[in-house]
Write a protein that holds these residues in place. Structure first.
Motif, PDB file in Angstrom:
ATOM      1  N   ASN A   6       0.694  -1.727   0.155  1.00  0.00           N
ATOM      2  CA  ASN A   6      -0.032  -0.280   0.377  1.00  0.00           C
ATOM      3  C   ASN A   6       0.923   1.044   0.164  1.00  0.00           C
ATOM      4  O   ASN A   6       1.821   1.508   0.927  1.00  0.00           O
ATOM      5  N   LEU A   7       0.867   2.196  -0.968  1.00  0.00           N
ATOM      6  CA  LEU A   7       1.772   2.965  -0.919  1.00  0.00           C
ATOM      7  C   LEU A   7       1.522   4.432   0.415  1.00  0.00           C
ATOM      8  O   LEU A   7       2.458   4.947   0.542  1.00  0.00           O
ATOM      9  N   ARG A   8      -0.138   4.414   0.480  1.00  0.00           N
ATOM     10  CA  ARG A   8      -0.111   5.141   1.388  1.00  0.00           C
ATOM     11  C   ARG A   8       0.832   4.803   2.919  1.00  0.00           C
ATOM     12  O   ARG A   8       0.919   5.312   3.442  1.00  0.00           O
ATOM     13  N   THR A   9       0.965   3.352   3.215  1.00  0.00           N
ATOM     14  CA  THR A   9       1.073   3.094   4.166  1.00  0.00           C
ATOM     15  C   THR A   9       2.243   3.113   4.042  1.00  0.00           C
ATOM     16  O   THR A   9       3.561   4.066   5.322  1.00  0.00           O
ATOM     17  N   ALA A  10       2.733   3.175   3.433  1.00  0.00           N
ATOM     18  CA  ALA A  10       4.787   2.998   3.117  1.00  0.00           C
ATOM     19  C   ALA A  10       5.630   4.429   3.291  1.00  0.00           C
ATOM     20  O   ALA A  10       6.448   4.935   3.696  1.00  0.00           O
ATOM     21  N   ARG A  11       4.273   5.159   2.498  1.00  0.00           N
ATOM     22  CA  ARG A  11       4.645   7.168   2.351  1.00  0.00           C
ATOM     23  C   ARG A  11       4.689   7.427   3.826  1.00  0.00           C
ATOM     24  O   ARG A  11       5.608   8.196   4.502  1.00  0.00           O
ATOM     25  N   LYS A  12       3.432   6.748   4.552  1.00  0.00           N
ATOM     26  CA  LYS A  12       3.478   7.471   6.082  1.00  0.00           C
ATOM     27  C   LYS A  12       4.709   6.503   6.787  1.00  0.00           C
ATOM     28  O   LYS A  12       5.547   7.449   7.936  1.00  0.00           O
ATOM     29  N   ALA A  13       4.981   4.933   6.760  1.00  0.00           N
ATOM     30  CA  ALA A  13       6.180   4.802   7.240  1.00  0.00           C
ATOM     31  C   ALA A  13       7.556   5.434   7.056  1.00  0.00           C
ATOM     32  O   ALA A  13       8.361   6.289   7.712  1.00  0.00           O
ATOM     33  N   ALA A  15       7.623   8.664   6.153  1.00  0.00           N
ATOM     34  CA  ALA A  15       7.798   9.975   6.783  1.00  0.00           C
ATOM     35  C   ALA A  15       8.027   9.765   8.725  1.00  0.00           C
ATOM     36  O   ALA A  15       8.564  10.647   8.691  1.00  0.00           O
ATOM     37  N   ARG A  16       6.901   8.970   8.880  1.00  0.00           N
ATOM     38  CA  ARG A  16       7.785   8.238  10.478  1.00  0.00           C
ATOM     39  C   ARG A  16       9.089   8.144  10.633  1.00  0.00           C
ATOM     40  O   ARG A  16       9.489   8.538  11.742  1.00  0.00           O
ATOM     41  N   THR A  17       9.613   7.632   9.892  1.00  0.00           N
ATOM     42  CA  THR A  17      11.074   6.950  10.320  1.00  0.00           C
ATOM     43  C   THR A  17      12.357   8.878  10.076  1.00  0.00           C
ATOM     44  O   THR A  17      12.532   9.245  10.634  1.00  0.00           O
ATOM     45  N   GLN A  18      11.839   9.287   9.114  1.00  0.00           N
ATOM     46  CA  GLN A  18      12.243  10.562   8.670  1.00  0.00           C
ATOM     47  C   GLN A  18      12.655  11.632  10.351  1.00  0.00           C
ATOM     48  O   GLN A  18      12.883  12.285  10.495  1.00  0.00           O
ATOM     49  N   ALA A  21      13.972  10.967  12.986  1.00  0.00           N
ATOM     50  CA  ALA A  21      16.010  11.047  12.588  1.00  0.00           C
ATOM     51  C   ALA A  21      16.224  12.797  12.801  1.00  0.00           C
ATOM     52  O   ALA A  21      16.866  12.773  13.144  1.00  0.00           O
ATOM     53  N   THR A  22      14.752  12.712  12.973  1.00  0.00           N
ATOM     54  CA  THR A  22      15.107  14.885  12.644  1.00  0.00           C
ATOM     55  C   THR A  22      14.715  14.468  14.381  1.00  0.00           C
ATOM     56  O   THR A  22      16.167  15.671  15.214  1.00  0.00           O
ATOM     57  N   ALA A  23      13.602  14.034  14.995  1.00  0.00           N
ATOM     58  CA  ALA A  23      14.107  14.673  16.222  1.00  0.00           C
ATOM     59  C   ALA A  23      15.318  13.698  17.462  1.00  0.00           C
ATOM     60  O   ALA A  23      15.497  15.198  18.083  1.00  0.00           O
ATOM     61  N   ALA A  24      15.361  13.339  16.806  1.00  0.00           N
ATOM     62  CA  ALA A  24      16.982  12.333  17.517  1.00  0.00           C
ATOM     63  C   ALA A  24      17.783  13.544  17.492  1.00  0.00           C
ATOM     64  O   ALA A  24      18.344  14.094  18.200  1.00  0.00           O
TER      65      ALA A  24
END
Length: 58
Positions: A6-13, A15-18, A21-24
């Motif tokens: 599912n492309l929407r799920t992959a895009r959200k995943a 964004a979550r990892t990015q 990384a920004t939060a860290a």
């Protein structure tokens, strides 16, 4: 055959990892413990008192 995703799920995943990384990175740049903040404040107060005590009265 290729795996169906599912492309929407992959895009959200992605964004979550990015975002994680920004939060860290922000935690390392801006994160200080309460003890570190208080130590810095007391050091600043000590520095200010020392400088005020060394002023020459005219």
């Amino acid at each position: 055959m290729a795996e169906i995703i599912n492309l929407r799920t992959a895009r959200k995943a992605k964004a979550r990892t990015q975002a994680a990384a920004t939060a860290a990175q922000n935690r390392t740049l801006h994160g200080r413990t309460l003890a570190q903040k208080r130590a810095e404040e007391t050091e600043a107060e000590h520095r200010e008192r020392t400088l005020d005590g060394a002023k020459i009265a005219e």
